[in-house]
Design an enzyme around this catalytic site. Structure first.
Site, PDB file in Angstrom:
ATOM      1  N   GLU A 181       2.891   1.307 -17.981  1.00 47.10           N
ATOM      2  CA  GLU A 181       2.646   0.291 -19.006  1.00 47.10           C
ATOM      3  C   GLU A 181       3.744  -0.778 -19.076  1.00 47.10           C
ATOM      4  O   GLU A 181       3.469  -1.975 -19.143  1.00 47.10           O
ATOM      5  CB  GLU A 181       2.563   1.052 -20.337  1.00 47.10           C
ATOM      6  N   SER A 210       7.305  -1.778 -28.814  1.00 51.60           N
ATOM      7  CA  SER A 210       8.227  -1.342 -27.766  1.00 51.60           C
ATOM      8  C   SER A 210       9.205  -2.456 -27.476  1.00 51.60           C
ATOM      9  O   SER A 210       8.817  -3.627 -27.448  1.00 51.60           O
ATOM     10  CB  SER A 210       7.477  -1.030 -26.463  1.00 51.60           C
ATOM     11  N   SER A 256      -0.148  -1.914 -31.311  1.00 50.88           N
ATOM     12  CA  SER A 256      -0.340  -1.021 -32.453  1.00 50.88           C
ATOM     13  C   SER A 256       1.033  -0.624 -32.977  1.00 50.88           C
ATOM     14  O   SER A 256       1.301  -0.643 -34.172  1.00 50.88           O
ATOM     15  CB  SER A 256      -1.100   0.228 -32.024  1.00 50.88           C
ATOM     16  N   ARG A 297      13.261   0.641 -21.359  1.00 47.90           N
ATOM     17  CA  ARG A 297      12.772   0.605 -22.738  1.00 47.90           C
ATOM     18  C   ARG A 297      13.924   1.058 -23.602  1.00 47.90           C
ATOM     19  O   ARG A 297      14.358   2.201 -23.518  1.00 47.90           O
ATOM     20  CB  ARG A 297      11.573   1.548 -22.897  1.00 47.90           C
TER      21      ARG A 297
HETATM   22  P1  ADP Z   1      -2.442  -1.780 -28.156  1.00 49.78           P
HETATM   23  O1  ADP Z   1      -2.228  -1.824 -26.677  1.00 49.78           O
HETATM   24  O2  ADP Z   1      -1.601  -0.788 -28.863  1.00 49.78           O
HETATM   25  O3  ADP Z   1      -3.881  -1.716 -28.532  1.00 49.78           O
HETATM   26  P2  ADP Z   1      -2.260  -4.696 -28.556  1.00 49.78           P
HETATM   27  O4  ADP Z   1      -1.155  -5.456 -27.917  1.00 49.78           O
HETATM   28  O5  ADP Z   1      -3.609  -4.880 -27.977  1.00 49.78           O
HETATM   29  O6  ADP Z   1      -1.838  -3.175 -28.672  1.00 49.78           O
HETATM   30  O7  ADP Z   1      -2.252  -5.092 -30.091  1.00 49.78           O
HETATM   31  C1  ADP Z   1      -3.006  -4.435 -31.069  1.00 49.78           C
HETATM   32  C2  ADP Z   1      -2.785  -5.154 -32.376  1.00 49.78           C
HETATM   33  O8  ADP Z   1      -3.279  -6.489 -32.260  1.00 49.78           O
HETATM   34  C3  ADP Z   1      -3.511  -4.592 -33.561  1.00 49.78           C
HETATM   35  O9  ADP Z   1      -2.758  -3.576 -34.173  1.00 49.78           O
HETATM   36  C4  ADP Z   1      -3.682  -5.783 -34.453  1.00 49.78           C
HETATM   37  O10 ADP Z   1      -2.537  -5.988 -35.248  1.00 49.78           O
HETATM   38  C5  ADP Z   1      -3.763  -6.937 -33.483  1.00 49.78           C
HETATM   39  N1  ADP Z   1      -5.110  -7.489 -33.241  1.00 49.78           N
HETATM   40  C6  ADP Z   1      -5.351  -8.719 -32.728  1.00 49.78           C
HETATM   41  N2  ADP Z   1      -6.651  -8.958 -32.633  1.00 49.78           N
HETATM   42  C7  ADP Z   1      -7.298  -7.861 -33.093  1.00 49.78           C
HETATM   43  C8  ADP Z   1      -8.662  -7.507 -33.231  1.00 49.78           C
HETATM   44  N3  ADP Z   1      -9.661  -8.351 -32.909  1.00 49.78           N
HETATM   45  N4  ADP Z   1      -8.954  -6.280 -33.711  1.00 49.78           N
HETATM   46  C9  ADP Z   1      -7.989  -5.425 -34.054  1.00 49.78           C
HETATM   47  N5  ADP Z   1      -6.685  -5.701 -33.940  1.00 49.78           N
HETATM   48  C10 ADP Z   1      -6.310  -6.904 -33.465  1.00 49.78           C
END
Ligand code: ADP
Length: 420
Positions: free
Chosen positions: A154, A246, A243, A258
């Site tokens: 990742e 990092s 979410s 990291r």
């Molecule tokens: P992960 O890989 O952990 O899923 P991301 O970089 O994709 O992380 O980011 C997820 C975060 O982006 C969510 O926690 C929220 O704050 C935000 N986000 C942006 N667009 C959306 C969407 N359409 N639905 C849900 N969360 C979203």
């Protein structure tokens, strides 16, 4: 059953805790005729050749056409999937168009059902995938669709995608500059200051006049440096806000570690926002937050002192306690809108991340902080606050930088690194 062609090499995926991101590559002539470029990056050269040679077979061509058509037919995905059309980018280095697509990870079952019911998976044997989902859904992909996950790290994918974007996409990386002074003297019209950090001592007078950082500027233009130079300026801190958070320290093209992280991230904002406001649509809730007043929820220094805490230069509008004002009233909900709550949540999460980022940048002596991840998608509130807070706390020594493709760097890296 499986056909003998394999178009998996045009794909890259990043399946996170909240969102699944997909990048796919479409070999084609550049808009407005052929430009010859040569890349010294072997992975880019490999990907450039990808499907060019393979395209010779008619079956391969057909399989690709079928896949592109499938991806183009947005209705197929219902409301679940979104193609970020505005991020589509023609790469001369790669000799084709990069497309960006995302859907919520919790809808993975439905997505797989949908793909299984088509025939496109028949010509995908393997695909480069990163994020926790590359492991979590490995069996599912294999059993339901006969697709093998080529698991990519990742963090390595993130750094790879980030460097590709800086090197190749003009205007990709941006910063914020102060708006021209509005003429009301130091600190303008009493705008909010970032939450006080221990070292908050206004050590740089310049910062007093920097009311807010509002103007988005192309970073390589701003510093009068080429993208190549920008790419080569190490060390840099990368703060990935998904979410969770990092934090990586990057020392070279493929040299990073990291160094830290935080569980207070985008998931914290969205989880609490859903709980407290009943919001169902992410983008709508961010738009609403734009109209919210966090002061109706947050306790400020002025609420405690009646004025600023002058001994430590904390002005009356410095944030003292996120959501703290809600304990001063009989009914915490009184006079508070969902917009206010959403705004205060964003500010709380953002300032916490900003502070963790700043302290790590101090610890590892990095002047440049790249903020990425989907929490920054459609979210100017956070980007501007981070830009301002980092400049303010560091007395203008450090700088926060952002990316147009902020949420797709991992998927892009997985596409670039999957060795076929
Ligand atoms: P992960 O890989 O952990 O899923 P991301 O970089 O994709 O992380 O980011 C997820 C975060 O982006 C969510 O926690 C929220 O704050 C935000 N986000 C942006 N667009 C959306 C969407 N359409 N639905 C849900 N969360 C979203």
């Amino acid at each position: 059953g499986k056909s003998n062609v394999d178009i998996g090499g045009v794909l890259g995926m990043d399946i996170g805790g909240t969102l699944a991101k997909l990048v796919y590559f479409e070999k084609k002539e550049p808009p407005g005729g052929m430009v010859r470029t040569c890349s010294r990056d072997p992975l880019v050269t490999m990907k450039r050749n990808l499907s060019l040679g393979d395209l010779n077979t008619r079956e391969q061509k057909e399989a690709l056409m079928q896949f592109y058509t499938f991806m183009d037919t947005q209705e197929q995905f219902g409301k679940a999937g979104v193609r970020d059309e505005h991020l589509a980018y023609y790469s001369h280095e790669l000799g084709g168009q990069l497309h960006f697509f995302r859907f919520e990870t919790r809808l993975m079952d439905q997505a797989i059902e949908l793909i299984s019911s088509s025939t496109i998976h028949n010509s995908i044997k393997a695909l480069g995938c990163t994020g926790g989902g590359a492991y979590k859904f490995e069996d599912f992909f294999q059993k339901r669709m006969g697709i093998r996950m080529l698991q990519m790290d990742e963090m390595a994918s993130l750094v790879r995608g980030l460097q590709f974007c800086i090197a190749n996409i003009p205007g990709e990386c941006y910063a914020f500059e102060p708006e021209p002074v509005k003429g009301t003297g130091a600190n303008g019209k009493g705008e909010e200051e970032p939450m006080a950090s221990e070292q908050d001592t206004f050590r740089n007078m310049r910062m007093r006049h920097m009311s807010e950082l509002r103007e988005k500027v192309d970073y390589s233009h701003k510093v009068h440096r080429s993208r190549t130079e920008l790419l080569q300026s190490y060390p840099a801190l990368v703060v990935s806000i998904g979410s969770g958070v990092s934090i990586l320290k990057v020392d070279g093209p493929a040299k990073f570690e990291r160094v830290s992280g935080s569980s207070i991230g985008g998931g914290t904002y969205w989880g609490l926002c859903r709980l407290l406001t009943g919001a169902t649509d992410y983008d709508d809730s961010l738009d609403l937050a734009d109209q919210g007043e966090s002061d109706r929820v947050d306790m400020l220094v002025g609420d405690i002192y009646g004025h600023g805490y002058n001994k430590f230069q904390l002005s009356s509008n410095t944030l003292a306690s996120s959501f703290g004002k809600l304990v001063t009233k009989e009914d915490p909900r009184e006079g508070v809108t969902n917009e206010d709550v959403s705004k205060a949540l964003i500010v709380m999460v953002t300032m916490n991340i900003g502070q963790v980022a700043y302290l790590n940048a101090k610890l590892y002596d990095t002047r440049r902080i790249y903020f990425v991840g989907n929490f920054l998608r459609h979210n100017n509130i956070s980007a501007q606050r981070l830009a301002y807070a980092i400049a303010y706390w560091s007395g203008g020594e450090m700088e926060a930088l952002f990316f147009e493709h902020e949420g797709y760097l991992g998927a892009l890296g997985a596409f670039l690194s999957s060795g076929y």
